[in-house]
Design a protein around this motif. Structure first.
Motif, PDB file in Angstrom:
ATOM      1  N   ARG A  84       0.768  -0.939  -0.041  1.00  0.00           N
ATOM      2  CA  ARG A  84       0.069   0.123  -0.041  1.00  0.00           C
ATOM      3  C   ARG A  84       0.943   1.367   0.025  1.00  0.00           C
ATOM      4  N   LEU A  85       1.995   0.912   0.238  1.00  0.00           N
ATOM      5  CA  LEU A  85       3.317   2.237   0.373  1.00  0.00           C
ATOM      6  C   LEU A  85       3.107   2.799  -1.195  1.00  0.00           C
ATOM      7  N   LEU A  86       3.002   2.062  -2.269  1.00  0.00           N
ATOM      8  CA  LEU A  86       2.789   2.478  -3.520  1.00  0.00           C
ATOM      9  C   LEU A  86       1.546   3.279  -4.011  1.00  0.00           C
ATOM     10  N   SER A  87       0.476   3.049  -3.177  1.00  0.00           N
ATOM     11  CA  SER A  87      -0.531   3.870  -3.475  1.00  0.00           C
ATOM     12  C   SER A  87      -0.441   5.174  -2.702  1.00  0.00           C
ATOM     13  N   THR A  88       0.289   5.060  -1.341  1.00  0.00           N
ATOM     14  CA  THR A  88       0.462   6.347  -0.527  1.00  0.00           C
ATOM     15  C   THR A  88       1.523   7.421  -1.371  1.00  0.00           C
ATOM     16  N   ASP A 170      -3.344   0.860  -9.794  1.00  0.00           N
ATOM     17  CA  ASP A 170      -4.233   0.324  -8.965  1.00  0.00           C
ATOM     18  C   ASP A 170      -4.429  -1.330  -9.307  1.00  0.00           C
ATOM     19  N   LEU A 171      -4.013  -1.763 -10.444  1.00  0.00           N
ATOM     20  CA  LEU A 171      -4.527  -2.940 -10.791  1.00  0.00           C
ATOM     21  C   LEU A 171      -3.320  -3.877 -10.247  1.00  0.00           C
ATOM     22  N   GLU A 172      -1.911  -3.108 -10.331  1.00  0.00           N
ATOM     23  CA  GLU A 172      -0.985  -4.025  -9.991  1.00  0.00           C
ATOM     24  C   GLU A 172      -0.936  -4.224  -8.381  1.00  0.00           C
ATOM     25  N   ILE A 173      -1.398  -3.179  -7.701  1.00  0.00           N
ATOM     26  CA  ILE A 173      -1.309  -3.008  -6.213  1.00  0.00           C
ATOM     27  C   ILE A 173      -2.343  -4.001  -5.723  1.00  0.00           C
ATOM     28  N   GLN A 174      -3.479  -4.384  -6.474  1.00  0.00           N
ATOM     29  CA  GLN A 174      -4.588  -5.405  -6.175  1.00  0.00           C
ATOM     30  C   GLN A 174      -3.703  -6.629  -6.515  1.00  0.00           C
ATOM     31  N   ARG A 175      -3.281  -6.935  -7.434  1.00  0.00           N
ATOM     32  CA  ARG A 175      -2.425  -8.270  -7.975  1.00  0.00           C
ATOM     33  C   ARG A 175      -1.493  -8.711  -6.826  1.00  0.00           C
TER      34      ARG A 175
END
Length: 197
Positions: A84-88, A170-175
Motif C-alpha cells: 500500500r506504500l505504492l498507493s500512498t 491500482d491493478l498492480e497493487i491489487q494483484r
C-alpha cells in the motif's frame, strides 16, 4: 535541524527528483541556502553526500519497517503495508519512479563505487519481506518469494512512471495484495472444528 542534516535532506530530494549525476554541489547549496564554503565544511565531495543520503534512507526505511511490525498484527497485514506504500506515494512515483530503484539503476549505469551501498536498501526490504513469508511457514522458498514481491513492486513503479493511467497502478497493487492473500495459510477443517468445540 543542523546544517549537515539540511544538506543531506536536500540532496536526498534532489537525487530522487533530478538524479545523482545531474545534481551538483551548487544545486544542493542553493536548496539549503548556504555558501559553497559552508557546504565544503560539511562535505568534501558529492560521494560523501551520496553516502550520507544512502545512510539516511536506510535509517528512515528501518524506522518504517519497525512501525509496520508494530501496527500489523499478522504477516499478511505487514506485507500489505509494503504494497500500500505504492498507493500512498503514487504521485511521487508517477513523476520520478521508485526512490530505491532509480538510485540503484543510475549508480549501476555509472558503475559508481557506492552502487553496492545503495543495494543495502533493497537488501533491507528483501530481508524484511522474507521474514514475513517465513512466518507463514514458507521457509524453503521465502527468499525467492521475497524477491518475487520486490520484482512485482518495482515493475508496478516503472509502469506508474511510464503510463499516467491511475488504473494501471491500482491493478498492480491489487494483484500484489491477491498474491499475498494466496500465500497466507488457510485454516484447515480440523482447525475450524476445534475452534467451534
Amino acid at each position: 535541524m543542523s546544517t549537515r542534516d539540511a544538506i543531506v535532506e536536500a540532496a536526498d530530494k534532489l537525487f530522487y527528483e533530478n538524479g545523482f549525476d545531474h545534481t551538483s554541489f551548487a544545486h544542493v547549496a542553493e536548496a539549503v541556502g548556504i555558501s559553497r564554503g559552508n557546504f565544503y565544511h560539511h562535505f568534501k565531495s558529492k560521494d560523501e553526500i551520496l553516502e550520507a543520503v544512502i545512510d539516511r534512507r536506510v535509517s528512515d526505511r528501518l524506522a518504517m519497517l519497525e512501525q509496520w511490525d508494530g501496527v500489523g498484527e499478522t504477516p499478511q497485514a505487514r506485507l500489505e503495508c509494503f504494497v500500500r506504500l505504492l498507493s500512498t506515494n503514487r504521485e511521487k512515483i508517477r513523476r520520478h519512479g521508485c526512490p530505491l530503484g532509480t538510485l540503484s539503476s543510475e549508480l549501476a549505469k555509472l558503475d559508481h563505487p557506492l552502487g553496492p551501498e545503495a543495494k543495502r536498501l533493497f537488501d533491507l526490504f528483501r530481508s524484511w519481506i522474507r521474514r514475513q513469508i517465513e512466518a507463514f511457514g514458507r521457509i524453503e522458498d521465502a527468499d525467492l518469494l521475497a524477491l518475487q514481491l520486490l520484482s512485482m513492486s518495482q515493475g508496478a513503479t516503472t509502469l506508474a512512471n511510464v503510463y499516467p493511467d491511475e488504473a494501471i497502478l491500482d491493478l498492480e497493487i491489487q494483484r500484489m495484495l491477491d498474491w499475498i492473500a494466496d500465500l497466507t495459510p488457510k485454516p484447515t477443517p480440523q482447525a475450524d472444528q476445534k475452534e467451534q468445540s
